[in-house]
Enzyme design. Structure first.
Site, PDB file in Angstrom:
ATOM      1  N   ARG A 166     -55.907  13.424  -2.822  1.00 51.39           N
ATOM      2  CA  ARG A 166     -54.621  13.892  -2.259  1.00 51.39           C
ATOM      3  C   ARG A 166     -54.786  14.900  -1.109  1.00 51.39           C
ATOM      4  O   ARG A 166     -53.883  15.697  -0.848  1.00 51.39           O
ATOM      5  CB  ARG A 166     -53.738  14.530  -3.338  1.00 51.39           C
ATOM      6  CG  ARG A 166     -53.283  13.565  -4.417  1.00 51.39           C
ATOM      7  CD  ARG A 166     -52.238  12.574  -3.871  1.00 51.39           C
ATOM      8  NE  ARG A 166     -51.374  12.064  -4.914  1.00 51.39           N
ATOM      9  CZ  ARG A 166     -51.591  10.937  -5.604  1.00 51.39           C
ATOM     10  NH1 ARG A 166     -52.651  10.193  -5.377  1.00 51.39           N
ATOM     11  NH2 ARG A 166     -50.725  10.538  -6.524  1.00 51.39           N
ATOM     12  N   SER A 216     -44.823  11.747  -7.832  1.00 54.33           N
ATOM     13  CA  SER A 216     -45.441  12.799  -8.656  1.00 54.33           C
ATOM     14  C   SER A 216     -45.144  14.164  -8.048  1.00 54.33           C
ATOM     15  O   SER A 216     -45.371  14.381  -6.859  1.00 54.33           O
ATOM     16  CB  SER A 216     -46.952  12.599  -8.711  1.00 54.33           C
ATOM     17  OG  SER A 216     -47.236  11.390  -9.362  1.00 54.33           O
ATOM     18  N   GLU A 310     -47.683  18.516  -5.517  1.00 52.93           N
ATOM     19  CA  GLU A 310     -48.047  17.459  -4.567  1.00 52.93           C
ATOM     20  C   GLU A 310     -46.900  17.300  -3.554  1.00 52.93           C
ATOM     21  O   GLU A 310     -47.130  17.049  -2.388  1.00 52.93           O
ATOM     22  CB  GLU A 310     -48.265  16.142  -5.327  1.00 52.93           C
ATOM     23  CG  GLU A 310     -48.663  15.004  -4.413  1.00 52.93           C
ATOM     24  CD  GLU A 310     -48.900  13.715  -5.176  1.00 52.93           C
ATOM     25  OE1 GLU A 310     -49.496  13.746  -6.266  1.00 52.93           O
ATOM     26  OE2 GLU A 310     -48.483  12.669  -4.674  1.00 52.93           O
TER      27      GLU A 310
HETATM   28  C1  LIG Z   1     -41.127   6.179  -6.718  1.00 50.72           C
HETATM   29  C2  LIG Z   1     -42.307   6.769  -5.983  1.00 50.72           C
HETATM   30  C3  LIG Z   1     -43.595   6.357  -6.302  1.00 50.72           C
HETATM   31  C4  LIG Z   1     -44.704   6.915  -5.653  1.00 50.72           C
HETATM   32  N1  LIG Z   1     -45.942   6.469  -5.994  1.00 50.72           N
HETATM   33  C5  LIG Z   1     -47.021   6.977  -5.354  1.00 50.72           C
HETATM   34  C6  LIG Z   1     -48.341   6.495  -5.662  1.00 50.72           C
HETATM   35  O1  LIG Z   1     -48.532   5.604  -6.482  1.00 50.72           O
HETATM   36  N2  LIG Z   1     -49.377   7.069  -5.015  1.00 50.72           N
HETATM   37  C7  LIG Z   1     -49.198   8.055  -4.074  1.00 50.72           C
HETATM   38  O2  LIG Z   1     -50.198   8.530  -3.515  1.00 50.72           O
HETATM   39  N3  LIG Z   1     -47.973   8.510  -3.771  1.00 50.72           N
HETATM   40  C8  LIG Z   1     -46.887   8.006  -4.370  1.00 50.72           C
HETATM   41  N4  LIG Z   1     -45.641   8.466  -4.061  1.00 50.72           N
HETATM   42  C9  LIG Z   1     -45.483   9.607  -3.147  1.00 50.72           C
HETATM   43  C10 LIG Z   1     -45.275   9.234  -1.662  1.00 50.72           C
HETATM   44  O3  LIG Z   1     -44.719   7.973  -1.517  1.00 50.72           O
HETATM   45  C11 LIG Z   1     -46.547   9.291  -0.870  1.00 50.72           C
HETATM   46  O4  LIG Z   1     -47.076  10.585  -0.916  1.00 50.72           O
HETATM   47  C12 LIG Z   1     -46.353   8.887   0.599  1.00 50.72           C
HETATM   48  O5  LIG Z   1     -47.610   8.722   1.157  1.00 50.72           O
HETATM   49  C13 LIG Z   1     -45.554   9.859   1.450  1.00 50.72           C
HETATM   50  O6  LIG Z   1     -45.284   9.244   2.708  1.00 50.72           O
HETATM   51  P1  LIG Z   1     -43.949   9.524   3.526  1.00 50.72           P
HETATM   52  O7  LIG Z   1     -44.007   8.774   4.796  1.00 50.72           O
HETATM   53  O8  LIG Z   1     -42.768   9.292   2.699  1.00 50.72           O
HETATM   54  O9  LIG Z   1     -44.126  11.071   3.833  1.00 50.72           O
HETATM   55  P2  LIG Z   1     -42.998  12.232   3.823  1.00 50.72           P
HETATM   56  O10 LIG Z   1     -42.513  12.378   2.443  1.00 50.72           O
HETATM   57  O11 LIG Z   1     -41.991  11.970   4.875  1.00 50.72           O
HETATM   58  O12 LIG Z   1     -43.859  13.447   4.256  1.00 50.72           O
HETATM   59  C14 LIG Z   1     -44.872  13.964   3.410  1.00 50.72           C
HETATM   60  C15 LIG Z   1     -45.675  15.003   4.233  1.00 50.72           C
HETATM   61  O13 LIG Z   1     -46.373  14.316   5.265  1.00 50.72           O
HETATM   62  C16 LIG Z   1     -46.054  14.870   6.542  1.00 50.72           C
HETATM   63  N5  LIG Z   1     -46.078  13.745   7.513  1.00 50.72           N
HETATM   64  C17 LIG Z   1     -45.354  12.605   7.464  1.00 50.72           C
HETATM   65  N6  LIG Z   1     -45.677  11.810   8.506  1.00 50.72           N
HETATM   66  C18 LIG Z   1     -46.615  12.480   9.228  1.00 50.72           C
HETATM   67  C19 LIG Z   1     -47.346  12.199  10.429  1.00 50.72           C
HETATM   68  N7  LIG Z   1     -47.170  11.054  11.112  1.00 50.72           N
HETATM   69  N8  LIG Z   1     -48.235  13.122  10.882  1.00 50.72           N
HETATM   70  C20 LIG Z   1     -48.429  14.288  10.214  1.00 50.72           C
HETATM   71  N9  LIG Z   1     -47.766  14.618   9.083  1.00 50.72           N
HETATM   72  C21 LIG Z   1     -46.879  13.722   8.589  1.00 50.72           C
HETATM   73  C22 LIG Z   1     -44.690  15.513   6.363  1.00 50.72           C
HETATM   74  O14 LIG Z   1     -44.499  16.572   7.291  1.00 50.72           O
HETATM   75  C23 LIG Z   1     -44.768  16.020   4.929  1.00 50.72           C
HETATM   76  O15 LIG Z   1     -45.434  17.266   4.885  1.00 50.72           O
HETATM   77  C24 LIG Z   1     -44.515   7.909  -4.667  1.00 50.72           C
HETATM   78  C25 LIG Z   1     -43.210   8.297  -4.324  1.00 50.72           C
HETATM   79  C26 LIG Z   1     -42.124   7.735  -4.957  1.00 50.72           C
HETATM   80  C27 LIG Z   1     -40.739   8.172  -4.566  1.00 50.72           C
END
Ligand SMILES: Cc1cc2nc3c(=O)[nH]c(=O)nc-3n(C[C@H](O)[C@H](O)[C@H](O)COP(=O)(O)OP(=O)(O)OC[C@H]3O[C@@H](n4cnc5c(N)ncnc54)[C@H](O)[C@@H]3O)c2cc1C
Length: 317
Positions: A166, A216, A310
């Site tokens: 992570r 999570s 996280e």
């Molecule tokens: C139902 C559900 C299930 C999930 N299952 C998993 C799983 O199995 N495994 C897992 O690892 N995660 C899981 N997640 C968590 C999440 O989906 C991941 O962490 C995902 O990678 C976040 O991506 P995002 O684009 O939504 O980021 P965001 O939520 O939009 O942002 C997260 C962070 O990343 C930063 N960020 C976003 N884009 C960029 C960029 N281009 N450059 C720099 N920083 C950036 C943001 O500023 C923020 O700090 C789950 C979430 C949900 C809701």
């Protein structure tokens, strides 16, 4: 020609851009689609001394009810192409869309992500998203990064990304914007890729709550730290619960604390998975933050164990 400032919106609501469906408005809001706009939009914010927040799919964030001061940049760069066994993907592409293209080209490497809602490539690389012992770090070959402090684009190798559980360099250095990435995939039979993806999806439908959440809430635990914090609990129970990734499930610990189902306002610790907090309909960020605080305090007081989030807080000072 349209000026970049014409595309900046004031007081833009953010809740619908998150999987929690929680949060206030951005003071300023910009959808970033073109590489040519990157330098200009960051210069605009710097000139106005505005704080900058990057938003991907909003699937791992808790946004303050009072909203976010400064500029929120939503990553909407969504170009993607296949080049031999490689995927060239911009940061705003969703994991699900990248997986679909990979599947139609018989390329394996992203099946584990099927069913994670909204998540983008940028957010997934930053947090080194993973499931079922597969992670982003397994497929990332290079990442094209915009470094705000130097106002340049630079290519980072996998090693430079400094991935671990992570974690990545992008969590440590907030000047780095992930613009795009090249993934090295593996050629496989379409049927095999499809089956793995469907298994991932079915697992999430079965085991995860279906109410809005941000996945999570806490990172799983390092067994060595748990052993040091509470040797008795570790020796008697938790040493037998070390998972495939070599970590101890926080969900299990929260369950053992008796907190499953605990509710504050509209936020509830999920009955399906104790490391998920769900929005039962009208949860505020404050409800969720209070529940997080309760879990951390109880884990510390009852078990002597420190939990670390996280999910990323946005708009909290
Ligand atoms: C139902 C559900 C299930 C999930 N299952 C998993 C799983 O199995 N495994 C897992 O690892 N995660 C899981 N997640 C968590 C999440 O989906 C991941 O962490 C995902 O990678 C976040 O991506 P995002 O684009 O939504 O980021 P965001 O939520 O939009 O942002 C997260 C962070 O990343 C930063 N960020 C976003 N884009 C960029 C960029 N281009 N450059 C720099 N920083 C950036 C943001 O500023 C923020 O700090 C789950 C979430 C949900 C809701």
């Amino acid at each position: 020609m349209e000026n970049i400032t014409d595309k900046i919106q004031a007081n833009h609501p953010l809740a619908s851009l998150t999987t929690f469906k929680i949060g206030g408005s951005a003071e300023y809001f910009f959808e970033l689609t073109n590489k040519e706009d990157v330098s200009e939009i960051f210069a605009w914010a710097k000139d106005k001394k505005l704080n900058i927040t990057i938003l991907g799919g909003g699937s791992n964030v808790l946004i303050n009810d009072q909203g976010v001061k400064g500029l929120v940049v939503l990553m909407k760069n969504e170009k993607i192409k296949v080049s031999g066994k490689r995927l060239e993907v911009e940061a705003g592409v969703t994991l699900n869309n990248a997986l679909s293209l990979a599947l139609s080209n018989n390329l394996s490497g992203l099946e584990w992500s099927k069913g994670i809602p909204r998540a983008t490539i940028g957010g997934a690389i930053r947090g080194n998203a993973e499931a079922f012992v597969n992670s982003m770090s397994d497929i990332v070959e290079t990442v094209l990064v915009y470094d705000r402090s130097k106002n340049i684009f630079e290519n980072y190798s996998n090693k430079m990304c400094d991935f671990s559980y992570r974690q990545s360099i992008f969590k440590k250095n907030l000047d780095l914007l992930i613009w795009s990435a090249v993934f090295k995939m593996t050629e496989k039979e379409k049927k095999e890729i499809e089956e793995k993806a469907i298994n991932s999806l079915n697992f999430r439908i079965e085991k995860y709550p279906q109410l809005p959440s941000a996945g999570s809430v806490f990172m799983n635990l390092d067994p060595k730290i748990v052993e040091k914090s509470n040797k008795k609990l570790y020796d008697e129970i938790l040493c037998h619960k070390i998972g495939r990734l070599g970590t101890i499930s926080v969900g299990l610990v929260i369950d053992m604390l008796g907190l499953k189902g605990k509710t504050i306002g509209g936020a509830k610790i999920s009955l399906e998975h104790a490391n998920f907090i769900v929005n039962t309909g009208n949860a505020t960020a404050d409800d969720v933050a209070q529940l997080i605080s309760l879990i951390k305090t109880t884990a510390r007081d009852k078990f002597g164990i420190a939990l670390h989030e996280e999910i990323q807080y946005i708009g909290f000072i």
